[in-house]
Structure formats: structure tokens, C-alpha cells
Write a protein that holds these residues in place. Structure first.
Motif, short mmCIF file in Angstrom:
data_model
loop_
_atom_site.label_atom_id
_atom_site.label_comp_id
_atom_site.label_asym_id
_atom_site.label_seq_id
_atom_site.Cartn_x
_atom_site.Cartn_y
_atom_site.Cartn_z
N LEU A 18 0.35 -1.44 0.27
CA LEU A 18 0.42 0.18 -0.03
C LEU A 18 0.37 1.78 0.18
O LEU A 18 0.31 2.26 -0.07
N LYS A 19 2.01 1.03 0.83
CA LYS A 19 3.13 2.09 0.66
C LYS A 19 3.43 2.77 -0.53
O LYS A 19 3.31 3.71 -1.65
N ARG A 20 3.68 1.87 -1.23
CA ARG A 20 4.03 1.36 -3.02
C ARG A 20 3.18 2.10 -3.79
O ARG A 20 2.95 2.95 -4.67
N ALA A 21 1.96 1.58 -3.90
CA ALA A 21 0.63 2.22 -3.85
C ALA A 21 1.09 3.63 -3.68
O ALA A 21 0.57 4.89 -4.60
N ASP A 22 0.73 3.78 -2.60
CA ASP A 22 0.86 5.60 -2.39
C ASP A 22 1.35 6.52 -2.96
O ASP A 22 0.63 7.42 -3.54
N GLY A 23 2.78 5.95 -3.39
CA GLY A 23 3.94 7.05 -4.08
C GLY A 23 4.00 6.39 -5.42
O GLY A 23 3.71 7.60 -5.65
N HIS A 24 3.26 5.87 -5.69
CA HIS A 24 3.17 5.55 -7.33
C HIS A 24 1.43 6.60 -7.49
O HIS A 24 1.59 7.26 -8.48
N LEU A 25 0.96 6.28 -6.74
CA LEU A 25 -0.02 7.54 -6.90
C LEU A 25 0.30 8.89 -7.20
O LEU A 25 -0.82 9.51 -7.71
N ARG A 26 1.03 9.13 -5.89
CA ARG A 26 0.82 10.37 -5.54
C ARG A 26 1.77 11.33 -6.70
O ARG A 26 1.46 11.84 -7.73
#
Length: 93
Positions: A18-26
Motif C-alpha cells: 500500500l505504501k508502494r501504491a501511495d507512492g505511485h499514486l502521488r
């Protein structure tokens, strides 16, 4: 009845995804603000989607494998709540 909060071994992996997804989304937001090519933005959105889907799948499978396991005995004793919980979470597979 809500079961007690439990931390499972898979939670660290889920948090990492989820942190990886958060980084991608940002990154997607920045790319849109910078008017980057749509193909590049779509590629990053795909990465977000995959990371979130994998986190969801891991969480659900962990729940089915561990959280409901101890409730099988309750179902045998006539308690339908566990079966209802299984049906609810299975909708998200």
C-alpha cells in the motif's frame, strides 16, 4: 459480533504494497499536473491498481486462512455469524 483486532504476519507485506501504491499514486498526480503523456500516466495508474489489488487479495486470503479458521467450530455449533462474515468478505475477491 466484531472479532478482536489481530495483527497477522501478512500485514507487513500489505503495508509495504500500500505504501508502494501511495507512492505511485502521488507520482500520477504530479504527472498530471506536469501534463505528462497519457501513456506514462496510464502506466503509473496500472501500477497503483495492481498494488492495491494485490494488497486486497493478500488481506482477504489471510482472513480466510487464519481469521475464519477458528470460527469453523462455532459454525458447527449453529452460529451463522461466521458464515455471514465469509459471504461478506468473499464479495471482494
Amino acid at each position: 459480533m466484531q472479532e478482536a483486532l489481530q495483527r497477522h504476519q501478512s500485514h507487513d507485506e500489505i503495508i509495504k504494497r500500500l505504501k508502494r501504491a501511495d507512492g505511485h499514486l502521488r507520482r500520477v498526480i504530479t504527472m498530471i499536473e506536469e501534463a505528462r503523456p497519457c501513456v506514462d500516466i496510464a502506466q503509473q495508474l496500472y501500477a497503483v491498481e495492481k498494488a492495491v489489488c494485490q494488497a486486497k487479495r493478500t488481506l482477504i486470503h489471510d482472513h480466510l486462512d487464519h481469521c475464519l479458521e477458528h470460527r469453523v467450530e462455532v459454525i458447527a455449533e449453529g452460529e451463522a455469524a461466521s458464515l455471514d462474515e465469509f459471504k461478506q468478505i468473499a464479495r471482494y475477491l
